[in-house]
Structures are given as C-alpha cells and as structure tokens.
Design an enzyme around this catalytic site. Structure first.
Site, PDB file in Angstrom:
ATOM      1  N   SER A  55       0.615  -1.332   0.174  1.00 25.73           N
ATOM      2  CA  SER A  55       0.122   0.086   0.269  1.00 25.73           C
ATOM      3  C   SER A  55       0.880   1.260   0.031  1.00 25.73           C
ATOM      4  O   SER A  55       0.393   2.395  -0.259  1.00 25.73           O
ATOM      5  CB  SER A  55      -1.011   0.051   1.094  1.00 25.73           C
ATOM      6  N   ASP A 346      -2.701   8.360   7.740  1.00 22.11           N
ATOM      7  CA  ASP A 346      -3.546   7.722   8.541  1.00 22.11           C
ATOM      8  C   ASP A 346      -2.853   6.544   9.468  1.00 22.11           C
ATOM      9  O   ASP A 346      -1.785   6.832  10.113  1.00 22.11           O
ATOM     10  CB  ASP A 346      -4.523   6.824   7.399  1.00 22.11           C
ATOM     11  N   HIS A 349      -0.102   4.577   7.215  1.00 22.80           N
ATOM     12  CA  HIS A 349       0.606   5.289   6.194  1.00 22.80           C
ATOM     13  C   HIS A 349       1.009   6.587   6.235  1.00 22.80           C
ATOM     14  O   HIS A 349       0.464   7.264   6.923  1.00 22.80           O
ATOM     15  CB  HIS A 349      -0.450   5.196   4.861  1.00 22.80           C
TER      16      HIS A 349
END
Length: 382
Positions: A55, A346, A349
């Site tokens: 991600s 977040d 991340h």
C-alpha cells in the site's frame, strides 16, 4: 513518439515499432548523459519504471479488486492535497506517495498507472509499459501468498502480471527492443510489512521467527530472480521501516509508545534482505541495486522531528479515536490542521510530505540512507 504510433501486428509495422523504441532509447541515453549538468532536474533518467509492493506504493490497483475486505483508498479524505483538486485515486495518502516522488525524481510525471486500470485495454497497457511503466503494487500484499489472502495481489502474482506485460511488449515491438528497454528501466520494490504485521498478530514463538525470515527471503529472492530472467537489471528496494511505531500499533499501548518487539522483527528482516541483495548481485551478472533504509530514516526523523518540520510523529492526521488510529481515514474522519506537519497520514501510512522527504533521501543517498549506491546512481547506470 511511441504513444502516437498506430502499431499493428504486421511484420513490417512490428519492425517499425522496434526501431521507434530503439530511437527512443537513444534519445533517453543522451538525456541521461546530460543529467550530470546543472539544468537536469526534469531530465528522464530511465525509459520506464515498474513498481511492485504494497500500500505504500499502490496507486489504485485495489480499486479493481472485488470483495468487502479489500483495503481501498478510493474515498475522501484520501487525495485531498493532490494537484488539481481533491480526489481519491487509490493512494493511501493525502496526495502523492513515495512511488510518485521517486518517479518524479527519475523524470516521470508521477508513478506509472495501476496495472488493473490498464489490463482491460491491451493497447493502453503496452503503450504505458513502453512509455512510462506500470505499477503492480497492491495494498495489503505480502511476499507470502498467504498474507491477507484473497484481498490483494500478492508479490508472486505481481511478478506474473509483469510477465504478461512483457509478453505483450515483445509482441508489439519485438524481443530485442523490449529487452533493451527493460534492462535500462527502474524496478521499485517495497514489500514485507504486511507479512510481519500478520505474523506478529498471530503471537508466534521465538522459534517461528527464523522460519518466517527464511520464507520471506525465499519469496523475495524468487521475485527478483524471475524479474532478472525477464530482463530487469536495476532494482531500487525500500526496506521495512519502524512498524512498531505506526499509530495503529502505538494506540494499543497504554503509554502510546512503540512496540519494540515489532521493531526488532522488522530490523531482523531488513538484515536478511540486505544479505539477500548482496548475494544476488554477486551471482547474477549485470544486476545492480540500491537498498533504501526506511528503518534508519524513520529513526533519524523521530529523533529530531522539528528538523523536518513535523509536530507529530505518533498520530494520524486523518482518523479518529486515540492517536487518530482507531479507524481508517474515512469521509467523516477528523483531519489535522496542517497535513505537512504529520509524519503519518492515516493509522499506518505516511503523509505526502513524508513520502516526498523519503524519496529525496533515497534518491540522493544523503546520510547513508541507501547502499551500496543511491537511487540516482542506480538510475544512471548504463
């Protein structure tokens, strides 16, 4: 030039297309040679970039995966700081991610597009692969197929997707032209974090750790070796950072401190990865690599956050609950006032600013954050 060609499958047109690729490569070589000059900031250093990982690099592949448990960043407030207006593109960031900034350093506009956005349109896939590259990165992906199985594109499948892309490139421009382009292109990796998160959550015993490392390194080795066999030669690899210090992990602690055990697990994997890359370079002729040290960069940043303009190293800018880390970044989440002053966007991340600073450190190799060479030096290798 390549993107405007009307290329069909006739032998004459295939030969013409191959010549166009070779001409493009010659132009790129001249640009790369000029990159040492003072006015070379936007010079294209590589013909294309191919991205594999999780991600931290994903630019939207997971948007095309079905299933309620697939991690996606296809909703606000993600993308709130992207140029041209807020839009959620599938990046787990308030704007660009580290893959975008590395691509920009290499002379591309941004990260190449997500493979699954191109796959239904074979011509678009080939043209992107030839002109800029393709991203196969997938949120939640691991080195092991079993990591978050069914909800991502694992590394082994990303490599297979690249193999399909390569076959399509060869069908369009011929094997020789494709081989030259791939040998000069930049292959960016960042994967392993999800494997470690899943492993740690299972409350393993000490004896399980050595077996985990062996499995992960075997999978990593297979991926790089397979790509090498398909023509890849330049590998920019980002190691695993301080996983025990992400907000989602800190929030589990009564003190909000880092999980030292998870950080030690990450450090052990990073050491094994370093040895793997050195060994592969010794036995695979022409393979070159740059290992970016996310772990060390994060340690340095946390030791003096003000030097990078940060006011928060432990909380999510977008989220809710303790440290903003009890939920993902959602449209109704609480948002920090200054996105650039938070390390984390977040609960797991990095922010756009953190991605930008990381890319700069890896590209320039400042303060020993890459070894044995920087991303810039890797890109310029002929």
């Amino acid at each position: 030039m390549i993107m405007r060609c009307n290329i069909n499958s006739s032998p004459a047109m295939k030969g013409f297309a191959a010549r166009l690729v070779m001409i493009s490569m010659q132009v790129w070589s001249l640009s790369a040679a000029a990159a040492a000059g003072p006015s070379s900031k936007m010079v294209r250093l590589v013909p294309a970039m191919y991205v594999l990982g999780d991600s931290t690099l994903d630019v939207g592949n997971n948007n095309y995966l079905a299933g309620p448990n697939v991690p996606r960043a296809n909703m606000p407030l993600n993308g709130v700081d992207l140029p041209g207006g807020a839009r959620a593109t599938g990046r787990f960031s308030n704007g660009y991610n580290v893959a975008d900034f590395i691509a920009m350093k290499l002379g591309l506009k941004e990260s190449p597009p997500a493979y699954l956005s191109l796959a239904p349109r074979p011509t678009a896939l080939v043209l992107s692969a030839l002109a800029a590259g393709v991203s196969y990165a997938s949120a939640g992906a691991g080195i092991l197929d079993s990591t978050n199985a069914g909800n991502n594109i694992p590394l082994s499948k990303q490599v297979r997707y690249f193999g399909s892309t390569k076959a399509a490139m060869e069908a369009r421009v011929g094997g020789a032209a494709a081989r030259v382009l791939l040998s000069r292109s930049f292959f960016l990796f960042s994967v392993g974090s999800n494997d470690l998160f899943v492993f740690a959550a299972a409350q393993p015993t000490a004896g399980d750790v050595a077996a985990l490392y062996a499995s992960l390194i075997s999978g990593y080795s297979a991926a790089i070796t397979d790509l090498y066999g398909m023509g890849a030669r330049k590998f920019g690899v980002i190691n695993v950072g301080l996983l025990g210090c992400v907000p989602a992990v800190r929030a589990l602690s009564a003190t909000g401190g880092c999980n030292d055990g998870l950080n030690l697990l990450s450090a052990g994997f990073d050491g094994a990865l370093r040895s793997l890359l050195a060994g592969l370079a010794a036995r695979l002729p022409g393979l070159a690599y740059s290992l970016a040290d996310s772990y060390n960069l994060t340690q340095v940043t946390f030791a003096n956050p003000a030097a990078s303009g940060y006011v928060s190293i432990d909380s999510a800018c977008c989220g809710s609950g303790r440290l903003g880390a009890e939920t993902d970044c959602l449209p109704n989440s609480t948002l920090c006032a200054d996105h650039d002053r938070f390390v984390f966007w977040d609960r797991t991340h990095p922010s756009q600013r953190a991605g930008e600073l990381s890319a700069a450190a890896y590209f320039d190799g400042a303060a020993g954050f890459t070894a044995p060479i920087s991303f810039h030096q890797l890109a310029r290798k002929i």
